[in-house]
Design an enzyme around this catalytic site. Structure first.
Site, PDB file in Angstrom:
ATOM      1  N   ARG A 294     -12.604  14.012   7.156  1.00  0.00           N
ATOM      2  CA  ARG A 294     -11.242  14.518   7.424  1.00  0.00           C
ATOM      3  C   ARG A 294     -10.786  15.458   6.309  1.00  0.00           C
ATOM      4  O   ARG A 294     -10.127  16.466   6.556  1.00  0.00           O
ATOM      5  CB  ARG A 294     -10.255  13.348   7.551  1.00  0.00           C
TER       6      ARG A 294
ATOM      7  N   SER B 185      -6.443   4.271   9.054  1.00  0.00           N
ATOM      8  CA  SER B 185      -7.140   4.230   7.770  1.00  0.00           C
ATOM      9  C   SER B 185      -6.434   3.266   6.796  1.00  0.00           C
ATOM     10  O   SER B 185      -7.069   2.384   6.189  1.00  0.00           O
ATOM     11  CB  SER B 185      -7.171   5.666   7.207  1.00  0.00           C
TER      12      SER B 185
ATOM     13  N   ASP C 166     -14.189   3.942   7.452  1.00  0.00           N
ATOM     14  CA  ASP C 166     -13.010   4.736   7.042  1.00  0.00           C
ATOM     15  C   ASP C 166     -13.391   5.668   5.898  1.00  0.00           C
ATOM     16  O   ASP C 166     -12.991   6.833   5.879  1.00  0.00           O
ATOM     17  CB  ASP C 166     -11.861   3.803   6.628  1.00  0.00           C
TER      18      ASP C 166
ATOM     19  N   HIS D 275       0.855  -1.188   0.000  1.00  0.00           N
ATOM     20  CA  HIS D 275       0.000   0.000   0.000  1.00  0.00           C
ATOM     21  C   HIS D 275       0.889   1.235   0.000  1.00  0.00           C
ATOM     22  O   HIS D 275       1.913   1.266   0.672  1.00  0.00           O
ATOM     23  CB  HIS D 275      -0.884   0.018   1.252  1.00  0.00           C
TER      24      HIS D 275
ATOM     25  N   LYS E 156      -7.668  -1.021   5.732  1.00  0.00           N
ATOM     26  CA  LYS E 156      -7.951  -1.494   4.367  1.00  0.00           C
ATOM     27  C   LYS E 156      -7.125  -2.737   4.048  1.00  0.00           C
ATOM     28  O   LYS E 156      -7.592  -3.668   3.396  1.00  0.00           O
ATOM     29  CB  LYS E 156      -7.667  -0.382   3.351  1.00  0.00           C
TER      30      LYS E 156
HETATM   31  N1  URA Z   1      -4.256   6.906   2.532  1.00  0.00           N
HETATM   32  C1  URA Z   1      -5.279   6.317   3.193  1.00  0.00           C
HETATM   33  O1  URA Z   1      -5.753   5.260   2.791  1.00  0.00           O
HETATM   34  N2  URA Z   1      -5.764   6.931   4.287  1.00  0.00           N
HETATM   35  C2  URA Z   1      -5.272   8.093   4.773  1.00  0.00           C
HETATM   36  O2  URA Z   1      -5.738   8.568   5.779  1.00  0.00           O
HETATM   37  C3  URA Z   1      -4.213   8.701   4.073  1.00  0.00           C
HETATM   38  C4  URA Z   1      -3.712   8.066   2.955  1.00  0.00           C
END
Ligand code: URA
Length: 433
Positions: A168, A183, A161, A82, A187
């Site tokens: 946010r 966050s 999220d 990621h 995922k």
């Molecule tokens: N990428 C994400 O998935 N979440 C965040 O809060 C910032 C970058």
């Protein structure tokens, strides 16, 4: 339990317990807690932070808010990666076939672009016919048989999220380390990975601007991974300028092809090989990073890596001929050259501005309903450290829109040219494991 008391607690520097975090995440996702209370809590978290246990609890509350992907039918150690997000970041397109070449299963779920950052799924969809919506059965079949598959993130993955991220975004609370860490990790956990390699971007085009903050974010995410039994490695990589030379969709596919043929720019090649090497180590193909790196370089040289990308395109319904003939990718009708107004050295290229300019040219979405022009984007002819003469081309804008004045102005101002040659940029700053 009352939300106002929890806001007060966090405002005063208190520590939220698991039941309180669950109450907040469930309540907000269901719509019982209004945006104004959630915004106040996010700001209290922004200023007062969260401890490791709170961050792990928040991560799990996000995971439990929606579906999780069951990869139990996939044989082998499932390794995912990621990126915390950047401009010109086509690393996933490169590492997926590379790691699959080592026999390590990569079951990848990726996102679409929004705002100034691009999304892997949009890039792949610039290949005619490429299907990013495989059924669960096909996805598992492809991963078992070919060691790779890539699909768009399912709509109900970590919905909490998604909702909180949107809030946010409009309450200036994105760049909070506990909030980014939970966050990102939620995922990855929900996507069913056994091991995770994180590409933590640092610099003007990233959410974190300093190396110290990047280290803190990386360490926080590695610790969340550890506490949830997912071996995690974080690589801190440069985003002080866009990665590689291409920003867009079809042109980023073209650059990924160049890297897999061993003809890519140094920054994107080094970052991709580094991420892929750590994935190969976590997947058990190699004992140490150095051996993995040398082996992956050899795989690129042998032509196996580009063949694997061709196979990926073929098995997901795309036209594999584009690998040998990239002229078959979408191509814009207008190409505008941005020229240097003085001679000297390129000292900086504001990544975010280049991302915004590319979006205005049609390569990205201002709002999620916008339709992407796959042929639009920017080619950075000059990168930081390059010498330029007056009137030389700095970058080329590709577009089909007639009104590009704003995109041109932004791209122009993204470049800083000075007399002094800047220090060589490092591509990899640190590795946290
Ligand atoms: N990428 C994400 O998935 N979440 C965040 O809060 C910032 C970058």
């Amino acid at each position: 339990m009352r939300m106002v008391d929890l806001i007060q607690k966090k405002k005063n520097g208190g520590v939220l317990v698991q039941e309180e975090i669950d109450f907040i995440v469930k309540g907000y996702t269901k719509g019982d807690i209004p945006d104004y209370q959630m915004s106040a809590l996010l700001m209290a978290i922004y200023f007062n932070g969260m401890n490791k246990r709170e961050i792990a609890d928040l991560t799990m509350a996000y995971v439990e808010s929606g579906d999780t992907v069951d990869l139990s039918e996939v044989t082998g150690i499932k390794v995912d990666k990621h990126s915390t997000g950047g401009v010109g970041d086509k690393v996933s397109l490169i590492v997926l076939p590379l790691v699959a070449c080592m026999g390590i299963p990569v079951a990848k779920m990726s996102g679409r672009g929004l705002g100034h950052t691009g999304g892997t799924i949009d890039k792949l969809e610039s290949i005619k016919g490429f299907n990013t919506e495989l059924s669960q059965e096909q996805f598992i079949f492809n991963v078992n048989k070919y060691k790779m598959a890539i699909v768009g993130q399912s709509a109900n993955l970590t919905p909490a999220d998604k909702k909180i991220y949107a809030l946010r975004d409009v309450t200036a609370t994105v760049d909070s380390i506990p909030l980014i860490a939970s966050s990102v990790m939620s995922k990855k956990i929900a996507s069913g990975a056994d091991c995770i390699v994180l590409d933590v971007k640092v610099g003007s085009g990233a959410f974190v601007k300093s190396i110290d903050d990047a280290r803190e974010l990386a360490t926080t995410m590695v610790e969340i991974g550890k506490s949830l039994n997912r071996e995690t490695i974080a690589v801190i990589t440069d985003m002080s300028q866009p990665l590689g030379h291409e920003i867009g969709n079809a042109n980023e596919i073209k650059e990924a092809i160049e890297v897999l043929k061993g003809q890519g720019a140094l920054d994107i090649t080094i970052v991709s090989l580094t991420i892929a090497s750590y994935m190969a180590v976590l997947g058990g193909a190699f004992y140490d990073f150095e051996t993995a790196y040398q082996e992956l370089k050899a795989i690129v040289k042998s032509g196996k890596a580009i063949d694997k990308l061709k196979q990926l395109v073929q098995i997901q319904g795309g036209n594999p001929q584009i690998i040998d003939d990239t002229d078959q990718l979408p191509y814009a009708k207008t190409h505008i050259e941005i020229k240097a107004l003085k001679h000297g050295y390129v000292n900086s290229i504001e990544a975010e501005s280049i991302g915004i300019s590319a979006m205005l040219l049609g390569a990205g979405r201002k709002i999620k309903e916008d339709i992407i022009d796959y042929s639009a984007g920017i080619t950075l002819v000059k990168k930081v450290g390059d010498k330029v003469d007056f009137g030389e081309t700095l970058c080329i804008l590709h577009t089909n829109t007639d009104d590009c004045i704003e995109a041109e102005t932004i791209a122009n101002s993204a470049y800083t040219v000075n007399d002094v040659k800047p220090k060589q940029i490092k591509y990899i700053y640190d590795v946290i494991r």
